[in-house]
Scaffold this active site. Structure first.
Site, PDB file in Angstrom:
ATOM      1  N   GLY A  51       0.041  -1.293  16.698  1.00 41.47           N
ATOM      2  CA  GLY A  51       0.380  -2.654  16.301  1.00 41.47           C
ATOM      3  C   GLY A  51      -0.612  -3.657  16.837  1.00 41.47           C
TER       4      GLY A  51
ATOM      5  N   ASP B   7      -1.775   0.732   5.192  1.00 43.30           N
ATOM      6  CA  ASP B   7      -2.671   1.278   4.172  1.00 43.30           C
ATOM      7  C   ASP B   7      -4.064   0.669   4.305  1.00 43.30           C
ATOM      8  OD1 ASP B   7      -0.433   2.605   3.205  1.00 43.30           O
ATOM      9  OD2 ASP B   7       0.014   1.038   1.741  1.00 43.30           O
TER      10      ASP B   7
ATOM     11  N   ALA C 188      -5.497   0.230  18.504  1.00 38.67           N
ATOM     12  CA  ALA C 188      -5.389   1.619  18.032  1.00 38.67           C
ATOM     13  C   ALA C 188      -6.266   2.504  18.896  1.00 38.67           C
ATOM     14  CB  ALA C 188      -5.802   1.723  16.568  1.00 38.67           C
TER      15      ALA C 188
ATOM     16  N   ASN D 112       3.278   7.944   7.430  1.00 42.72           N
ATOM     17  CA  ASN D 112       4.023   7.045   6.535  1.00 42.72           C
ATOM     18  C   ASN D 112       5.487   7.447   6.391  1.00 42.72           C
ATOM     19  OD1 ASN D 112       2.957   4.658   5.422  1.00 42.72           O
ATOM     20  ND2 ASN D 112       1.532   5.780   4.146  1.00 42.72           N
TER      21      ASN D 112
ATOM     22  N   ARG E 260      13.330   5.244  -8.027  1.00 42.87           N
ATOM     23  CA  ARG E 260      12.273   6.235  -8.199  1.00 42.87           C
ATOM     24  C   ARG E 260      12.810   7.660  -8.320  1.00 42.87           C
ATOM     25  NH1 ARG E 260       9.227   5.453  -2.481  1.00 42.87           N
ATOM     26  NH2 ARG E 260       7.519   6.494  -3.611  1.00 42.87           N
TER      27      ARG E 260
END
Length: 364
Positions: A256, A286, A260, A196, A137
């Site tokens: 996980g 996502d 949350a 992220n 990329r």
């Protein structure tokens, strides 16, 4: 379930995300969510093992922001994906694949001088010791995104603008764009920022933690994994993360399989995750973001936002690829409305999102 076998009463709903200023007062903004970031052609291995030993790969698409846009579109929201791709065949495929989910791609620019990004990865979890990713990329079309090539005005007519820390790592121009989009200004829509963190993208740089903290604290909604915050910032508890990021009204800490936790101002809500029979441990982050944003856009309370995040993540975890259609809204609403005991007994396996697939959703 209650004693009568019905979902528990919902907590009182909060106000939905307001319309962006400057849009039509009768209809609101054109888009409910605009997601900006690079998508690439993803090559998935046909079997587990190191990349050197994998004989063939299946072509699909991958990109955190387009994944969120597609999942939201599949859930019935009006979404747009904004990016840059090459004028090559891979760019053609990306546009067609994203549009097939119902996401608008008319704001994606075609770059005749730079290619569409590609990447290959192994089949195991991103956090596994043997996980490999090979990015192609550098110098991609998306790395040329900047305040000049993606003007802010083209992103204004939306209720939510979704960004991630991946874009900040692609180039200096991309970082300048994210700083522009997260800057306080009149008419700014709600800015959602998923940290992220991708260590490979920050190799050779030392400013990653500071950049991600800066962008996160300028957003209105931040999503971050507890393990991710520990790796990037050395913060090991939700309380420490909140203390380091006081700016966002909404802060979601993903833990996980433990569940949350969401901060909404001073209010704190925590929800466990249902038990999931994992097929492939990819795409859950996502998907969680899409489920949470969908519930936020609908004005649902914090408990339901977290539960919808867990449910859409479970949909991704029970299929082989990164991207899958979320459960139907009525199905997800029914499960999100379960009382605490029934929610804690949920067991979600492959096929659970299909209509009438009650046998895969076991609530003893």
């Amino acid at each position: 379930m209650t004693a009568a076998g019905h979902p528990a009463p919902r907590p009182a709903a909060t106000a939905p995300v307001p319309a962006a200023p400057g849009t039509d007062a009768g209809q609101g903004p054109r888009w409910e969510a605009v997601c900006l970031g690079e998508s690439m052609i993803t090559f998935l291995p046909d079997r587990p093992g190191p990349l050197a030993a994998v004989p063939s790969f299946a072509r699909t698409i991958g990109g955190a922001e387009s994944n969120v846009a597609c999942a939201l579109a599949a859930a019935g929201h009006r979404t747009r994906w904004v990016s840059r791709v090459g004028t090559d065949g891979f760019g053609d495929h990306l546009l067609a694949a994203v549009a097939a989910y119902g996401t608008d791609t008319t704001a994606v620019t075609r770059d005749p001088d730079r290619p569409t990004g590609l990447y290959f990865r192994t089949a195991d979890d991103r956090g596994a010791a043997g996980h490999e990713v090979a990015y192609y990329r550098h110098g991609s079309a998306a790395s040329a995104m900047s305040p000049d090539t993606v003007p802010y005005a083209s992103l204004l007519a939306t209720r939510v603008l979704h960004l991630t820390g991946i874009t900040a790592a692609l180039s200096a121009d991309c970082l300048a764009l994210l700083r522009d989009l997260t800057a306080p200004r009149p008419g700014r829509p709600l800015v959602s920022f998923d940290v992220n963190h991708r260590p490979r993208l920050w190799q050779g740089r030392t400013d990653g933690p500071a950049v991600l903290a800066e962008l996160a604290d300028r957003a209105d909604l931040v999503l971050v994994g507890e393990d991710e915050a520990a790796e990037v910032w050395g913060l090991h508890t939700p309380e420490a993360i909140r203390a380091a990021l006081p700016g966002p009204r909404h802060l979601v800490v993903k833990r996980g399989s433990q569940g949350a936790l969401a901060y909404d101002g001073d209010a704190v809500t925590e929800e466990p995750a249902p038990t999931v029979e994992v097929v492939a441990p990819v795409g859950a982050g996502d998907a969680f973001a899409a489920g949470f944003l969908s519930a936020l856009l609908r004005g649902l309370p914090a408990r339901d936002r977290l539960r919808h995040g867990h449910l859409v993540a479970a949909a991704a975890l029970t299929v082989p690829g990164d991207l899958t259609a979320p459960p139907a809204r009525a199905h997800a609403d029914r499960l999100a409305g379960l009382d605490a005991a029934a929610w804690g007994r949920l067991r979600l396996g492959p096929g659970w999102t299909r209509a009438g697939a009650a046998e895969e959703v076991r609530v003893p």
